[in-house]
Write an enzyme that holds these catalytic residues in place. Structure first.
Site, PDB file in Angstrom:
ATOM      1  N   LYS A 164     -66.568  35.651  42.264  1.00 57.13           N
ATOM      2  CA  LYS A 164     -66.881  36.116  43.659  1.00 57.13           C
ATOM      3  C   LYS A 164     -66.732  34.893  44.510  1.00 57.13           C
ATOM      4  O   LYS A 164     -66.467  35.060  45.789  1.00 57.13           O
ATOM      5  CB  LYS A 164     -68.629  36.051  43.408  1.00 57.13           C
ATOM      6  CG  LYS A 164     -68.997  37.331  42.781  1.00 57.13           C
ATOM      7  CD  LYS A 164     -69.381  38.597  43.818  1.00 57.13           C
ATOM      8  CE  LYS A 164     -69.828  39.607  42.738  1.00 57.13           C
ATOM      9  NZ  LYS A 164     -70.093  40.878  43.255  1.00 57.13           N
TER      10      LYS A 164
ATOM     11  N   LYS B 250     -61.391  50.907  37.738  1.00 60.87           N
ATOM     12  CA  LYS B 250     -62.763  51.618  38.025  1.00 60.87           C
ATOM     13  C   LYS B 250     -63.076  52.009  39.172  1.00 60.87           C
ATOM     14  O   LYS B 250     -62.664  51.524  40.204  1.00 60.87           O
ATOM     15  CB  LYS B 250     -63.923  50.926  37.216  1.00 60.87           C
ATOM     16  CG  LYS B 250     -64.371  49.472  38.114  1.00 60.87           C
ATOM     17  CD  LYS B 250     -65.569  49.060  37.478  1.00 60.87           C
ATOM     18  CE  LYS B 250     -66.366  48.269  38.361  1.00 60.87           C
ATOM     19  NZ  LYS B 250     -67.228  48.960  39.388  1.00 60.87           N
TER      20      LYS B 250
ATOM     21  N   LYS C 131     -67.980  50.812  44.558  1.00 59.60           N
ATOM     22  CA  LYS C 131     -68.893  50.879  45.749  1.00 59.60           C
ATOM     23  C   LYS C 131     -68.155  50.097  46.931  1.00 59.60           C
ATOM     24  O   LYS C 131     -68.254  50.730  47.977  1.00 59.60           O
ATOM     25  CB  LYS C 131     -70.226  50.596  45.430  1.00 59.60           C
ATOM     26  CG  LYS C 131     -70.941  49.408  45.349  1.00 59.60           C
ATOM     27  CD  LYS C 131     -72.319  49.501  45.554  1.00 59.60           C
ATOM     28  CE  LYS C 131     -72.952  48.636  44.455  1.00 59.60           C
ATOM     29  NZ  LYS C 131     -72.662  47.098  44.446  1.00 59.60           N
TER      30      LYS C 131
HETATM   31  P1  ATP Z   1     -68.923  46.170  43.372  1.00 57.98           P
HETATM   32  O1  ATP Z   1     -67.557  46.713  44.241  1.00 57.98           O
HETATM   33  O2  ATP Z   1     -69.670  45.872  44.766  1.00 57.98           O
HETATM   34  O3  ATP Z   1     -68.682  45.398  42.530  1.00 57.98           O
HETATM   35  P2  ATP Z   1     -69.661  48.178  41.886  1.00 57.98           P
HETATM   36  O4  ATP Z   1     -69.452  49.636  42.081  1.00 57.98           O
HETATM   37  O5  ATP Z   1     -68.869  47.529  40.888  1.00 57.98           O
HETATM   38  O6  ATP Z   1     -69.805  47.471  43.050  1.00 57.98           O
HETATM   39  P3  ATP Z   1     -71.999  46.750  40.853  1.00 57.98           P
HETATM   40  O7  ATP Z   1     -73.206  46.368  41.837  1.00 57.98           O
HETATM   41  O8  ATP Z   1     -71.108  45.822  40.448  1.00 57.98           O
HETATM   42  O9  ATP Z   1     -71.423  48.152  41.516  1.00 57.98           O
HETATM   43  O10 ATP Z   1     -73.019  47.374  39.548  1.00 57.98           O
HETATM   44  C1  ATP Z   1     -74.015  47.877  39.532  1.00 57.98           C
HETATM   45  C2  ATP Z   1     -74.256  48.769  38.159  1.00 57.98           C
HETATM   46  O11 ATP Z   1     -73.161  50.080  38.321  1.00 57.98           O
HETATM   47  C3  ATP Z   1     -73.762  47.821  37.116  1.00 57.98           C
HETATM   48  O12 ATP Z   1     -74.676  48.368  36.108  1.00 57.98           O
HETATM   49  C4  ATP Z   1     -72.265  48.413  36.576  1.00 57.98           C
HETATM   50  O13 ATP Z   1     -72.182  48.298  35.231  1.00 57.98           O
HETATM   51  C5  ATP Z   1     -72.324  49.819  37.060  1.00 57.98           C
HETATM   52  N1  ATP Z   1     -70.976  50.429  37.394  1.00 57.98           N
HETATM   53  C6  ATP Z   1     -70.077  49.892  38.465  1.00 57.98           C
HETATM   54  N2  ATP Z   1     -69.159  50.470  38.491  1.00 57.98           N
HETATM   55  C7  ATP Z   1     -69.198  51.532  37.516  1.00 57.98           C
HETATM   56  C8  ATP Z   1     -68.373  52.732  37.241  1.00 57.98           C
HETATM   57  N3  ATP Z   1     -67.183  52.914  37.866  1.00 57.98           N
HETATM   58  N4  ATP Z   1     -68.804  53.605  36.167  1.00 57.98           N
HETATM   59  C9  ATP Z   1     -69.857  53.256  35.500  1.00 57.98           C
HETATM   60  N5  ATP Z   1     -70.831  52.272  35.953  1.00 57.98           N
HETATM   61  C10 ATP Z   1     -70.591  51.316  36.776  1.00 57.98           C
HETATM   62 MG    MG Z   2     -69.058  45.397  40.348  1.00 60.35          MG
END
Ligand code: ATP
Ligand code: MG
Length: 341
Positions: A117, A207, A210
């Protein structure tokens, strides 16, 4: 009664990937165990600005985060399920400071997420970003939580919380903190054997995230359902021309089948059988688009029905409970370190 504790950061609009991989999984676990466990579904709002955010939006996002828990099926009327904001339970911050003083700089420096990060946010590496795993340890240890459903990216932080708790208990010769279960037990508890990863719609080798700035790559929970359906229709697939469930060679197509199964509550094997060997990608896309559209329409209607007042009331109840539990644990710690008698 054992305590299960989990929280989802709500600083950016979650995607259907988060819904499938995090909200659904955690809420199913919460409802499954609420009969014989205390379930703490908290909103880690103090963790929201370890990296820069728009502070004008934070309060509303926290409230919306709770609405998402409820709309995703969390049974907030169950007396064993508690929702609360970390920031509204001051013991989290107080314990975090004390634990800071029992955490070695060297061990905190080994956290790989900080390294990643801080590369991403090289212009704003705060002490908060460095420190947050210790606040996270406080979040867990205050409630004697044994199971903490979390993503793989958090396993190292869980291990740190276990180390800090063990060190503290040993130093003061008492079982002040419950040691959270180790990683392998957590994984078993979460039924995570088939760890799901929803892929990006534009680049299925990655993947869905968000934080991606490419709107077409993701479907956010507040997307207009029609627009979301269009994103599915234009999702990247392949030129093989036969529908197979094959994450390696046909990740785009396989991702669409997964999304359909998960959002429609179907068994993935049934979806695979339904389309196996067919060659019209457009038909599959249209079916997935319909499922996504009706999922979003329904989810957003459920979110809209939950008032801010209701959320504030659930939070007030949850925070009264959390403050009582957390204060008692904090007092034990304060006594051990010599702050009170
Ligand atoms: P960022 O891009 O900010 O890292 P993110 O979409 O990866 O956002 P996180 O806040 O890192 O989301 O993760 C929140 C939860 O969502 C975690 O439990 C993570 O394992 C799950 N998660 C994130 N992306 C996915 C995905 N593409 N499919 C399934 N689960 C996901
Ligand atoms: Mg993430």
């Amino acid at each position: 009664m054992q305590t299960i504790l989990t929280g989802i950061r709500a600083n950016e609009e979650p995607t259907i990937g988060n819904f499938i991989g995090a909200y659904k999984t955690m809420i199913n676990l919460a409802n499954e165990h609420a009969a014989d466990s205390r379930i703490n579904m908290f909103v880690p709002d103090l963790h929201s600005f370890t990296t820069p955010i728009d502070h004008d939006k934070l309060y509303a996002q926290v409230i919306k985060g709770v609405k998402y828990y409820i709309a995703a099926g969390l049974d907030v009327n169950n007396p064993n399920i508690h929702v609360y904001r970390q920031s509204h339970v001051p013991a989290h911050s107080e314990l975090a400071w004390i634990l800071d003083c029992f955490t070695y700089f060297g061990e905190a420096s080994r956290m790989t997420q900080f390294k990643e990060k801080s590369e991403e946010h090289a212009d704003a590496i705060t002490v908060g970003l460095f420190n947050y795993p210790i606040l996270m340890a406080a979040d867990i240890l205050l409630y004697d939580a044994k199971y903490i459903p979390l993503g793989e990216d958090q396993f190292q932080h869980l291990e740190l919380a276990r180390d800090i708790a063990t060190r503290f208990n040993n130093k003061f010769g008492k079982e002040i903190f419950t040691i959270p279960a180790p990683e392998r037990e957590q994984v078993k508890f979460m039924h995570l054997e088939n760890g799901l990863r929803i892929r990006s719609l534009t680049d299925p080798s990655k993947k869905m995230s968000k934080s991606s700035t490419n709107e077409k790559s993701k479907i956010s929970l507040n997307d207009d359902p029609e627009e979301a359906a269009k994103k599915i229709m234009s999702a990247t697939t392949d030129s093989i021309g036969k529908i197979n469930f094959d994450m390696v060679n046909q990740p785009g197509i396989s991702n669409l089948m997964t999304i359909k199964a998960m959002l429609a509550g179907q068994d993935i094997h049934d979806v695979i059988t339904q389309y196996a060997g067919l060659d019209r990608y457009g038909d599959l896309k249209r079916d997935v688009a319909d499922v996504v559209k009706s999922f979003l329409t329904d989810f957003q209607e459920r979110v809209a029905k939950i008032s801010d007042e209701d959320v504030e009331r659930y939070l007030a109840e949850g925070e009264a409970y959390a403050n009582e539990v957390a204060k008692a644990k904090l007092a034990e710690v304060q006594r051990a370190v010599g702050l009170i008698r």
